[in-house]
Write an enzyme that holds these catalytic residues in place. Sequence first.
Site, mmCIF file in Angstrom:
data_model
loop_
_atom_site.group_PDB
_atom_site.id
_atom_site.type_symbol
_atom_site.label_atom_id
_atom_site.label_comp_id
_atom_site.label_asym_id
_atom_site.label_seq_id
_atom_site.Cartn_x
_atom_site.Cartn_y
_atom_site.Cartn_z
ATOM 1 N N GLN A 111 0.699 -1.200 0.061
ATOM 2 C CA GLN A 111 -0.008 0.141 -0.144
ATOM 3 C C GLN A 111 1.063 0.945 -0.060
ATOM 4 O OE1 GLN A 111 -1.928 -1.701 3.563
ATOM 5 N NE2 GLN A 111 -3.508 -0.434 2.976
ATOM 6 N N ASP A 114 6.163 4.643 -1.433
ATOM 7 C CA ASP A 114 7.641 5.366 -1.340
ATOM 8 C C ASP A 114 8.622 4.675 -2.184
ATOM 9 O OD1 ASP A 114 8.153 2.752 0.521
ATOM 10 O OD2 ASP A 114 7.107 3.975 1.972
ATOM 11 N N HIS A 129 -1.122 1.576 -4.593
ATOM 12 C CA HIS A 129 -1.403 2.892 -4.615
ATOM 13 C C HIS A 129 -0.420 3.709 -5.473
ATOM 14 C CE1 HIS A 129 -3.711 2.072 -0.694
ATOM 15 N NE2 HIS A 129 -4.541 1.813 -1.813
ATOM 16 N N CYS A 137 3.295 12.857 -17.388
ATOM 17 C CA CYS A 137 2.635 13.803 -17.929
ATOM 18 C C CYS A 137 1.191 13.759 -18.196
ATOM 19 C CB CYS A 137 3.275 14.211 -19.392
ATOM 20 S SG CYS A 137 2.623 15.832 -20.273
ATOM 21 N N CYS A 158 6.362 18.916 -18.575
ATOM 22 C CA CYS A 158 7.034 18.212 -19.496
ATOM 23 C C CYS A 158 7.489 18.862 -20.817
ATOM 24 C CB CYS A 158 5.812 17.192 -20.098
ATOM 25 S SG CYS A 158 6.057 16.047 -21.353
ATOM 26 N N ASN A 223 2.514 -7.223 13.364
ATOM 27 C CA ASN A 223 2.073 -5.728 13.556
ATOM 28 C C ASN A 223 2.068 -5.563 15.087
ATOM 29 O OD1 ASN A 223 0.838 -4.161 11.504
ATOM 30 N ND2 ASN A 223 -1.018 -5.402 11.487
HETATM 31 ZN ZN ZN Z 1 3.942 15.592 -22.001
#
Ligand code: ZN
Length: 259
Positions: A111, A114, A129, A137, A158, A223
């Site tokens: 999830q 990073d 995610h 772009c 871009c 956990n």
């Molecule tokens: Zn572009």
Amino acid sequence: MNHDTERALDKAAAILAGARSVIAFTGAGISAESGVPTFRGAGGIWERYDERHLELGYFRAHPELAWPTIRDIFYAFASPDGERPPFQPNDAHRVLAAWEQQGILNFTVTQNIDGLHAAAGSRRLSEFHGTTATLSCMRCGARVPSARELLETLPPRCPCGGIYKPDFTFFGEGIDPAASSSAYDAARKADVCLVIGSTGLVYPAATIPRVVAGGGGTVIEVNPEPSTFTDDITGVFLPMGASEALVALDRRLRGTATP
Ligand SMILES: [Zn+2]
């Protein structure tokens, strides 16, 4: 480590060693050990920033307002005043990448956005995610690495003139179809799901371990505190941090457990 935890680790290692197909399902808890800040709760990011800046509709309408917040939160290494280096994978990420190489782990669903699983070397991976590691772009669809130079002038543009959007899932944006289908395919084939550092509150991601459990598979949960999974689908609960648990399991799988 108390006796009950030792026994739970032994049991979890035996299940992993005997499994046909293992997936890992990871959440914020694994990245917290790399210093990645959490979003919810006391001291969470939303106490300091406006959550709307990560809504797709707001971002499309006001990229020049949303981008400084996004850079502060996710790309502090590129902020003029924030000289923080990019985050690094920890032992838990490294063990999972090594297990993939050794054939112990078939697939990882995360999830987290990073990019730390990919940075550690995991390749059979669904970043459910999305990721902060690349930008796309909004006009021509070109995808580029989130390089520091690109983020010095905001909003980043871009060569075609379009504005870049980070490749993670915004509020109000659907899950990437490829990330979703690869995750569910792996979950349907798995007979063991190793949940690490996820409390199971974010949907649809939280259905992944439930798919494994629903197919008769075993859920091993790492956990520090019980979660929404624990009383519902968890077979073996390891009340530990991610790195401590993964290193302990790795020792057992290599037969070098110390008594
Ligand atoms: Zn572009």
